[in-house]
Write an enzyme that holds these catalytic residues in place. Structure first.
Site, PDB file in Angstrom:
ATOM      1  N   PHE A   1      13.057  12.156 -78.560  1.00 50.57           N
ATOM      2  CA  PHE A   1      12.556  12.757 -77.503  1.00 50.57           C
ATOM      3  C   PHE A   1      13.270  12.424 -76.059  1.00 50.57           C
ATOM      4  O   PHE A   1      12.746  12.431 -75.006  1.00 50.57           O
ATOM      5  CB  PHE A   1      10.986  12.759 -77.279  1.00 50.57           C
ATOM      6  CG  PHE A   1      10.206  13.304 -78.692  1.00 50.57           C
ATOM      7  CD1 PHE A   1      10.288  14.467 -78.818  1.00 50.57           C
ATOM      8  CD2 PHE A   1       9.678  12.316 -79.273  1.00 50.57           C
ATOM      9  CE1 PHE A   1       9.807  15.064 -79.945  1.00 50.57           C
ATOM     10  CE2 PHE A   1       9.016  12.769 -80.582  1.00 50.57           C
ATOM     11  CZ  PHE A   1       8.877  13.960 -80.778  1.00 50.57           C
TER      12      PHE A   1
ATOM     13  N   ARG B   1      19.989  16.897 -62.803  1.00 48.93           N
ATOM     14  CA  ARG B   1      19.410  17.933 -63.587  1.00 48.93           C
ATOM     15  C   ARG B   1      17.835  18.048 -62.718  1.00 48.93           C
ATOM     16  O   ARG B   1      17.580  19.487 -62.659  1.00 48.93           O
ATOM     17  CB  ARG B   1      18.764  17.584 -65.018  1.00 48.93           C
ATOM     18  CG  ARG B   1      18.280  18.642 -65.629  1.00 48.93           C
ATOM     19  CD  ARG B   1      18.287  18.252 -67.146  1.00 48.93           C
ATOM     20  NE  ARG B   1      19.643  18.604 -67.808  1.00 48.93           N
ATOM     21  CZ  ARG B   1      20.202  19.702 -68.126  1.00 48.93           C
ATOM     22  NH1 ARG B   1      19.348  20.953 -68.142  1.00 48.93           N
ATOM     23  NH2 ARG B   1      21.162  19.869 -68.681  1.00 48.93           N
TER      24      ARG B   1
ATOM     25  N   GLU C   1      14.678  21.459 -75.580  1.00 46.26           N
ATOM     26  CA  GLU C   1      13.896  21.067 -74.212  1.00 46.26           C
ATOM     27  C   GLU C   1      13.095  22.182 -73.569  1.00 46.26           C
ATOM     28  O   GLU C   1      12.164  21.942 -73.004  1.00 46.26           O
ATOM     29  CB  GLU C   1      14.787  20.355 -73.349  1.00 46.26           C
ATOM     30  CG  GLU C   1      15.403  19.071 -73.727  1.00 46.26           C
ATOM     31  CD  GLU C   1      16.546  18.517 -72.835  1.00 46.26           C
ATOM     32  OE1 GLU C   1      17.599  19.240 -73.010  1.00 46.26           O
ATOM     33  OE2 GLU C   1      16.275  17.468 -72.232  1.00 46.26           O
TER      34      GLU C   1
END
Ligand code: MTE
Ligand code: LUZ
Ligand code: MOS
Length: 787
Positions: free
Chosen positions: A242, A324, A726
């Site tokens: 993750f 991001r 994601e």
């Protein structure tokens, strides 16, 4: 009644690709036979490591007495920073991450020394016997405090487009305020673990639960002053990563390697869950200060935003996370005039890192919060306001960072979901329910997702693969990606089987290994299948081309006319079993194995101006959630969720639906259940499942409709699929905004509840109280005071 439906929107074809094959290891997972690092039969002489942790958030160590640790039963050695022969750093970008802290500790939980003992238990018991004297230093614990003190791990990032101050001044309406979202512990089922065996001639074999074997090879080499060709890192699978094993597996690989190298014995370092929580970084929590201008239709005219993340004590991946975040503030919406700053607050807490979405969710949620707030201010349905702000096609389609949105399918996708979920009908039903229900209030929300696919560091967008065809027709594929449960190996094997025209059972994927494919990127940014699938396709295609040439030479016809399908090769009127052709080709000395390589085209990025084309394409989705909230206790339930997600032409619809549902629930956990709590002294109090609650099966809504949106990728990606790891995490925004909608109903939807994430019962009750007796201007999205 429970309904749970999955539908892929099309019939599953029989072939290897575009079909819902089970995960390559499913039969091993369910039988408990899948081998994780800790399941490997122990090598003779193995020592077990445990770490001694800082008890203070920020301090100088004035005295360190490890004699009681050394004298503890079963202890063989104790190592400190002084025992690291090379560089005492395991940071991925900036060299500010000590493997073991020397004089200066920067968070409570930071490793100071390692104990090596004959058993795991002996090592752990001994680690608690250290006597450490600290001279405390002032500690910074929140992003807000870091911002006040201008304490940052990186220089600020800034993206400007248009003239935000002027557009704000000229906007018919304007709101300013703050918002906040929490962090998130990865809670992979398999904790961090590394096992290192010293081998002949100063070489090391490393088994590590990591998303980034090449990075582990690099940091181990730096810690030990070894060249890369002396260290091999192997990863068969992880029990979840993750993002938490992209960079942060490094410390554990380094400690095990330094110990194994020095003691000449195999060393295993497997963390206990509490230590894993205390040591490792998490998702970045964010604080936002906004000023948004809009018109009477709810169209955003200007946005000024300062986002401050809780970076923790070191940089780790905070720079690409912030990048991001900046590149996802727009989410699905055209924002003409923006001034976006991203600050990475230096706090005396664990160094935060990649977590599914990698800053994207933190960037996008603030704009969703603002649109929701604007809708309350105007007394309109949030969905109507959202749609009015959507990116256009051929106009209003340029992102703030200068990339044109060329593949926008949100209008159709949202129309489809609006209809299939019965949004407007249920909006009326919710209104009717609430009119008759003073305490229990229902809420409904539809939120869209647009998520950029590619690493925002351009050179990471490359991959390699190695395919072997054996003379019995069976095939082995190795590639640079790692398997963490997401089904990457299954998809890559499907690609190879499809390319060679053979059944999926003929192909096996083997453990990721730095001695097979070199210089790999992290399996991250959802690009695993995009990159490694393409590299494996390239390798398989080279072998197929050689086989076709050989077949045409032997049986006649042109190589281009040779067909590979159904485990059979059809050439010039002949049908030969694939295995037979492989065997004949071997006899004729044809090379039956090949490497393959891929580099994503079209990408460019200017770091300073924050403009370019950071993403090859976008993945889209939308979700509708309906909740019921008890406005006396803050308890709530998710009654129904309808998810519609764009996985392109899915390579494996079963795996992709699993990814969509898993990401949705994990995102819901982040925004509602999971709360990290640091005491005022900087001690993380939520460091076990007893105090940190992740969603479980009973948090799954009783009605869950998950569908993939039929949408072949317009870019020539692997089999025209889209990355899926994601993006669907952001579908969980719908749960948070459904809760906010339920609370807003207390004031006839004319007040925007100051709800922060995680929307725990306490946070919900604060929002309920503020909504019943709003202090500021109605509709103003000010947050409740901190803590
Ligand atoms: N799915 C499972 N089961 N376990 C995981 O650890 N990690 C997620 C996602 N899905 C993860 C997962 C994250 S953070 C990423 S970046 C992608 O998978 C990575 O794999 P991919 O690029 O092959 O999709
Ligand atoms: N960029 C990104 C990155 O978009 N996702 C990632 O996981 C990542 N990791 C390292 C560096 N840049
Ligand atoms: Mo995923 S956060 O890019 O490992």
């Amino acid at each position: 009644m429970t309904t749970h439906s999955h539908s892929t929107g099309h019939q599953a074809p029989a072939g290897a690709a575009h079909a819902p094959h089970p995960h390559e290891s499913a039969h091993l997972h369910v039988a408990g036979e899948a081998t994780y690092v800790d399941d490997m039969p122990p090598l003779a002489g193995t020592l077990h490591a445990a770490l001694g942790l800082s008890e203070r958030a920020h301090a100088e160590i004035t005295a360190l007495d490890l004699s009681a640790v050394r004298a503890s039963p079963g202890v063989v050695a104790v190592l400190t920073a002084a025992d690291i022969p090379g560089e005492n750093n395991c940071g991925p970008i900036v060299h500010d991450d000590p493997i073991l802290a020397a004089e200066h500790v920067q968070y409570c939980g930071q490793p100071i020394f390692a104990v090596l003992a004959e058993s795991h238990d002996a090592a752990r018991r001994a680690a608690r016997r250290a006597s450490v004297d600290y001279a405390d230093l002032p500690a910074v614990l929140t992003p807000e405090a870091a911002k006040r003190q201008q304490a940052y791990v990186l220089p600020p990032m800034h993206l400007k487009r248009g003239d935000a101050p002027r557009a704000l001044a000229g906007a018919p309406r304007r709101l300013a305020g703050e918002f906040r979202v929490g962090g998130q512990e990865h809670f992979y089922l398999e904790g961090q673990v590394a096992y290192v065996a010293p081998r002949e001639d100063d070489t090391l074999q490393v088994w590590c639960s990591t998303q980034h074997p090449t990075e582990m090879q690099r940091v181990v080499c730096h810690a030990l002053n070894l060249r890369s060709h002396r260290v091999v890192v192997e990863t068969r699978r992880m029990g979840g990563g993750f993002g938490g094993k992209e960079s942060q597996s490094a410390l554990f690989a380094c400690v095990a390697a330094v110990a194994a190298h020095r003691l000449r014995r195999p060393v295993k370092l497997r963390l206990d869950r509490d230590d894993d929580f205390l040591i490792s970084g998490k998702r970045h929590g964010f604080h936002y200060a906004y000023d948004v201008g809009f018109d009477d239709d709810g169209r955003v005219r200007a946005l000024k935003l300062e986002m401050t993340s809780r970076a923790g004590f070191s940089a780790d991946l905070s720079a690409p996370v912030a990048t991001r975040a900046v590149c996802h503030v727009d989410n699905a919406y055209y924002l003409s005039d923006v001034d976006i700053q991203a600050l990475s607050g230096k706090t005396n807490t664990q160094s935060n890192t990649a977590f599914r979405g990698f800053g994207g969710p933190q960037g996008a949620i603030v704009t969703e919060y603002l649109l929701d707030t604007i809708a309350r201010e105007l007394g309109q349905d949030p969905l109507a306001v959202r749609k009015r702000n959507f990116y256009g096609r051929g106009e209003r389609d340029l992102t703030p960072y200068g990339q044109t949105v060329e593949d926008n399918v949100l209008p159709e996708l949202v129309d489809e979901l609006e209809a299939s979920s019965g949004y407007w009908r249920r909006r009326e039903a919710v209104r009717a329910f609430n009119a008759d229900s003073p305490v229990l209030k229902k809420g409904l929300a539809l939120t869209p997702v647009k998520f950029g696919i590619s690493f925002n560091v351009a050179h990471y967008n490359q991959a390699g693969a190695l395919v072997h065809v054996y003379t019995d027709g069976s095939v082995l594929v190795n590639h640079g990606g790692t398997e963490m449960g997401q089904g990457l190996n299954t998809k890559v094997a499907q690609v190879v089987a499809h390319e060679l025209g053979i059944g999926l059972h003929q192909v096996r994927a083997t453990a990721t290994d730095t001695s097979k494919v070199a210089n790999t990127s992290a399996t991250a940014a959802s690009t695993g299948a995009d990159l490694n699938g393409k590299a494996a396709e390239d390798a398989a295609r080279r072998i197929r081309t050689r086989l076709a040439a050989f077949a045409a030479a032997r049986f006649g016809g042109s190589p281009e006319a040779v067909e590979f399908a159904d485990d059979t090769v059809r050439v010039h009127g002949n049908a030969i079993a694939f295995a037979e052709l492989a065997s004949q080709a071997y006899q004729a000395r044809v090379q039956l194995w090949s490497d393959g390589f891929y580099a994503t085209p079209k990408l460019h990025w200017d770091r300073l101006s924050m403009t370019g084309r950071p993403f090859y394409y976008f993945a889209y989705g939308a979700a509708v959630s309906e909740v019921v909230v008890d406005t006396l206790t803050g308890e709530w339930k998710l009654l129904q969720a309808d998810l519609l997600h764009d996985a392109g032409d899915s390579i494996n619809p079963a795996i992709d639906i699993g990814q969509v549902e898993g990401a949705f629930l994990q995102g819901m956990g982040w925004l509602t259940l999971e709360e990290l709590w640091w005491n005022p002294d900087g001690r993380l109090m939520t460091h076990a499942p007893s105090t940190y609650k992740i969603p479980a099966t009973n948090d799954c809504p009783p009605v869950l409709h998950t569908r993939l949106f039929d949408n072949r990728n317009r870019e020539p990606t692997i089999l025209r699929s889209k990355a899926v790891g994601e993006p669907p995490l952001l579908l969980a925004f719908s749960v948070f905004f459904a809760i906010r909608d339920a609370v807003a109903s207390l004031a006839d939807h004319r007040v925007a509840p100051p709800l922060v994430a995680p929307a725990t019962p306490e946070a919900i009750m604060r929002a309920v109280t503020a909504t019943r007796s709003p202090r500021g201007v109605p509709g103003e999205g000010r947050t409740a005071p901190a803590k």
